[in-house]
Design a protein around this motif. Sequence first.
Motif, short mmCIF file in Angstrom:
data_model
loop_
_atom_site.label_atom_id
_atom_site.label_comp_id
_atom_site.label_asym_id
_atom_site.label_seq_id
_atom_site.Cartn_x
_atom_site.Cartn_y
_atom_site.Cartn_z
N CYS A 9 0.82 -1.22 0.00
CA CYS A 9 0.00 0.00 0.00
C CYS A 9 0.86 1.27 0.00
CB CYS A 9 -0.91 -0.03 1.23
SG CYS A 9 -1.82 1.50 1.47
N CYS A 12 0.14 3.07 3.68
CA CYS A 12 0.54 2.56 5.00
C CYS A 12 1.58 1.45 4.91
CB CYS A 12 -0.69 2.07 5.77
SG CYS A 12 -1.32 0.47 5.17
N CYS A 50 -6.63 -1.37 -0.01
CA CYS A 50 -5.82 -1.84 1.13
C CYS A 50 -6.73 -2.22 2.30
CB CYS A 50 -4.83 -0.76 1.57
SG CYS A 50 -3.92 -1.21 3.06
N ASP A 52 -5.73 -2.80 5.25
CA ASP A 52 -5.23 -2.24 6.51
C ASP A 52 -5.71 -0.81 6.73
OD1 ASP A 52 -3.81 -4.48 7.44
OD2 ASP A 52 -2.17 -4.03 6.05
N CYS A 53 -5.58 0.06 5.70
CA CYS A 53 -5.92 1.47 5.91
C CYS A 53 -7.12 1.93 5.08
CB CYS A 53 -4.71 2.38 5.65
SG CYS A 53 -4.33 2.56 3.89
ZN ZN Z 1 -2.86 0.84 3.44
#
Ligand code: ZN
Length: 412
Positions: A9, A12, A50, A52-53
């Motif tokens: 990503c 992040c 992504c 995660d973020c």
């Molecule tokens: Zn991310």
Amino acid sequence: MEGRGNTFCRGCLGEKLFSGLDLGELPIANELLKSADGNLDRFPLHLKVCNDCGLGQVADVVTPDRIFRDYRYLSSMSSTFLEHASEFVSRRFDEGVFAPDDWVLEIASNDGYLLKNFLPFGIKAIGVEPAENVAQISRSLGIETISEFFSSDLAKELLAKHGSPKLIIANNVMAHVPDLIDFVKGLSILCGSETVISIENPSLMNILIGMQFDTIYHEHYSYLTATSVKQISHNHGLHLFKVEELSIHGGSNRYWLQIQNGVFPTDSSVERVLDFEIKSRLFDPAEWDVCASRVAKILEEFQAWLQMGKIEGYRIYGYGAAAKASTILNSIDTGPDFLVSIADVSLEKQMRYMPPNGIKIVSPQELFAQKPTDIIIFPWNIKVEIATFLRAHLGDQVRLWCAVPELSEVDI
Ligand SMILES: [Zn+2]
């Protein structure tokens, strides 16, 4: 950087990217052919998200230098954008946020369409605009304009010279930044205790819910969400304290940032927009599979309509040889037999050709002279402005259309 936006990503550095929408291989959206039978390089265009973020993104297959050093897009060409910019500035003055020695920074200040509104108030305004040809126009209005890409290094220089600005404006620029982390670091460096940062950008939501797949192109490296802005800015000492939902560009968010533990209380809009993103399943791969099927159907139907038009003897033209037109026309099988030419006000674009099959770009006057029966308005985000202009010249004898979110007549 290899793999960025593809295997990891750009916001992040997480590695949990899933597939949003794969558009195959397309030319760079703002590159046009110099001859009808010319050829352009094609590069993969695959939107990933992504886990995660929550940032949407495409791989950086081209450097910004290739796209933004000689940019042909002037914000001042659209009255919609000019009004939006002037309203933005007068609202800041209504709020009374400026003292006489404050200064304002705009990143990607284009031709000065926004910053010029600060000049009558005597507030120092500095623009950062890498496209030298566009920066020149801004300087001619009296705006100090730095022809560089914004970065943490430039932020350090600006801070040393001028201190922290009162306001940083970064409208429709974060999407265009390959090294998003360095960009946010730069914002953080410049952000003092009284600085607010305004970031406007269409949301990734517009693609999933609004089918705005023609806003995906190589120069749009990132597709922001409130979730990703909150997390990425937090990683660099900034805090998202307010989100405004705007109608411009088919739906944009204006994110307001300040330093962590800054003076402004966190507005309830932040939680509301974050919740909405989760409830809309914006980060759910299955929902993106549904989106991909819908996009394939929209493209099939558009192509079938162009073919039908040819059989019926329609004289179909396009209006606006912008990136949106490039994404959609390069995703289907078409050419001048189906779409005769595309009109555009930009003199630089006229006499060039839209890839892949060399649809000629002409002036609006030439379009009017050719008596079209149907016109596709490609920049649907300013369709009212364009439709009004076309109706004024062609009357009611022409049908006006937008191809996105699906082929439909513009009722003006
Ligand atoms: Zn991310």
